[in-house]
Design an enzyme around this catalytic site. Structure first.
Site, PDB file in Angstrom:
ATOM      1  N   ASP A  62       0.849  -1.191   0.000  1.00  0.00           N
ATOM      2  CA  ASP A  62       0.000   0.000   0.000  1.00  0.00           C
ATOM      3  C   ASP A  62       0.887   1.244   0.000  1.00  0.00           C
ATOM      4  O   ASP A  62       2.094   1.150   0.210  1.00  0.00           O
ATOM      5  CB  ASP A  62      -1.015   0.001   1.147  1.00  0.00           C
ATOM      6  CG  ASP A  62      -0.383   0.032   2.524  1.00  0.00           C
ATOM      7  OD1 ASP A  62       0.826  -0.225   2.640  1.00  0.00           O
ATOM      8  OD2 ASP A  62      -1.106   0.311   3.493  1.00  0.00           O
ATOM      9  N   PHE A  75       6.983   2.519  -4.277  1.00  0.00           N
ATOM     10  CA  PHE A  75       8.343   2.812  -3.796  1.00  0.00           C
ATOM     11  C   PHE A  75       8.800   4.241  -4.063  1.00  0.00           C
ATOM     12  O   PHE A  75       9.824   4.668  -3.544  1.00  0.00           O
ATOM     13  CB  PHE A  75       9.371   1.817  -4.370  1.00  0.00           C
ATOM     14  CG  PHE A  75       9.181   0.413  -3.915  1.00  0.00           C
ATOM     15  CD1 PHE A  75       9.625   0.026  -2.661  1.00  0.00           C
ATOM     16  CD2 PHE A  75       8.550  -0.525  -4.719  1.00  0.00           C
ATOM     17  CE1 PHE A  75       9.448  -1.279  -2.208  1.00  0.00           C
ATOM     18  CE2 PHE A  75       8.376  -1.839  -4.283  1.00  0.00           C
ATOM     19  CZ  PHE A  75       8.819  -2.219  -3.034  1.00  0.00           C
ATOM     20  N   HIS A 184      11.834  -8.908   0.356  1.00  0.00           N
ATOM     21  CA  HIS A 184      11.506  -7.488   0.253  1.00  0.00           C
ATOM     22  C   HIS A 184      12.747  -6.646   0.558  1.00  0.00           C
ATOM     23  O   HIS A 184      13.571  -7.031   1.392  1.00  0.00           O
ATOM     24  CB  HIS A 184      10.386  -7.142   1.230  1.00  0.00           C
ATOM     25  CG  HIS A 184       9.734  -5.842   0.961  1.00  0.00           C
ATOM     26  ND1 HIS A 184      10.228  -4.638   1.462  1.00  0.00           N
ATOM     27  CD2 HIS A 184       8.635  -5.520   0.240  1.00  0.00           C
ATOM     28  CE1 HIS A 184       9.447  -3.658   1.065  1.00  0.00           C
ATOM     29  NE2 HIS A 184       8.469  -4.156   0.317  1.00  0.00           N
TER      30      HIS A 184
END
Length: 217
Positions: A62, A75, A184
């Site tokens: 999100d 990002f 991640h």
């Protein structure tokens, strides 16, 4: 709203009951709460990267939930805003992989205009409340987006970082595409395999081998 090939490919979604509920929820949130990104930036990723130009997909979750950060591209933050930790780690991996100087700006429009589709799976968020708009319908909509991209009859690279993004891989069935997975890039997990994944050179090698102009990361 969407335009061009995105609108044509996704128009059926806008008439479905879940989307009507999502629209009502999001509209009310913008009226009664502080919500990011600004409402005119909700579909920024689609405006910046038309469907026919998509070469690479980077999935986020999100939007950033603090002031002045979210701008509708996963990002990415506007010029002048400090580069967030995950993006700093992305830049570090690009530097280590390709020898590119680390930029001072976290604004990723330059990627988007080259065909890097910077999609969050949830497109809005309440201020200071991460994940606050999860489960409201955005995931259904962005799953439809991913399916549309999967159906494109040309090579596309999907960069899936972290488990939520990797869970989307079951939808990526087109053998023309390349799916790359890594942990991640957040400080909590980057050292578990994001650093050293070399996704950026592997992405460009795949595109170049298929006659597609690579990305200037």
């Amino acid at each position: 709203m969407l335009t061009g090939a995105w609108e044509a490919a996704l128009k059926e979604e806008f008439s479905k009951p879940y989307y009507h509920e999502l629209y009502r929820f999001v509209r009310n949130e913008y009226v009664t709460r502080t919500v990011y990104p600004p409402s005119d930036k909700i579909f920024h990723a689609f405006d910046a990267t038309p469907l026919e130009r998509v070469k690479v997909v980077i999935l986020g979750q999100d939007p950033y939930h603090e002031a002045h950060q979210a701008e509708g591209l996963s990002f990415s933050v506007p010029d002048g805003v400090p580069v967030p930790p995950s993006l700093r780690n992305i830049y570090q991996e690009i530097h280590d992989d390709l020898g590119i100087q680390i930029p001072s700006s976290g604004h990723l429009e330059r990627w988007a205009t080259q065909g890097v589709f910077l999609l969050n799976t949830v497109l809005t968020v309440r201020a200071h409340q991460a994940n606050s708009h999860q489960g409201k319908g955005w995931e259904t909509f962005t799953d439809a987006v991913i399916k549309v991209i999967n159906e494109q009859d040309r090579p596309i690279v999907f960069l899936l970082w972290g488990r939520p993004a990797q869970n989307k891989s079951v939808m990526l069935t087109n053998p023309k595409h390349l799916v790359l997975k890594a942990p991640h890039p957040s400080p909590l997990s980057a050292y578990r395999g994001f650093f050293g994944c070399r996704h950026f050179s592997r992405c460009n090698a795949f595109l170049t081998e298929r006659g597609v102009v690579p990305i200037e990361w």
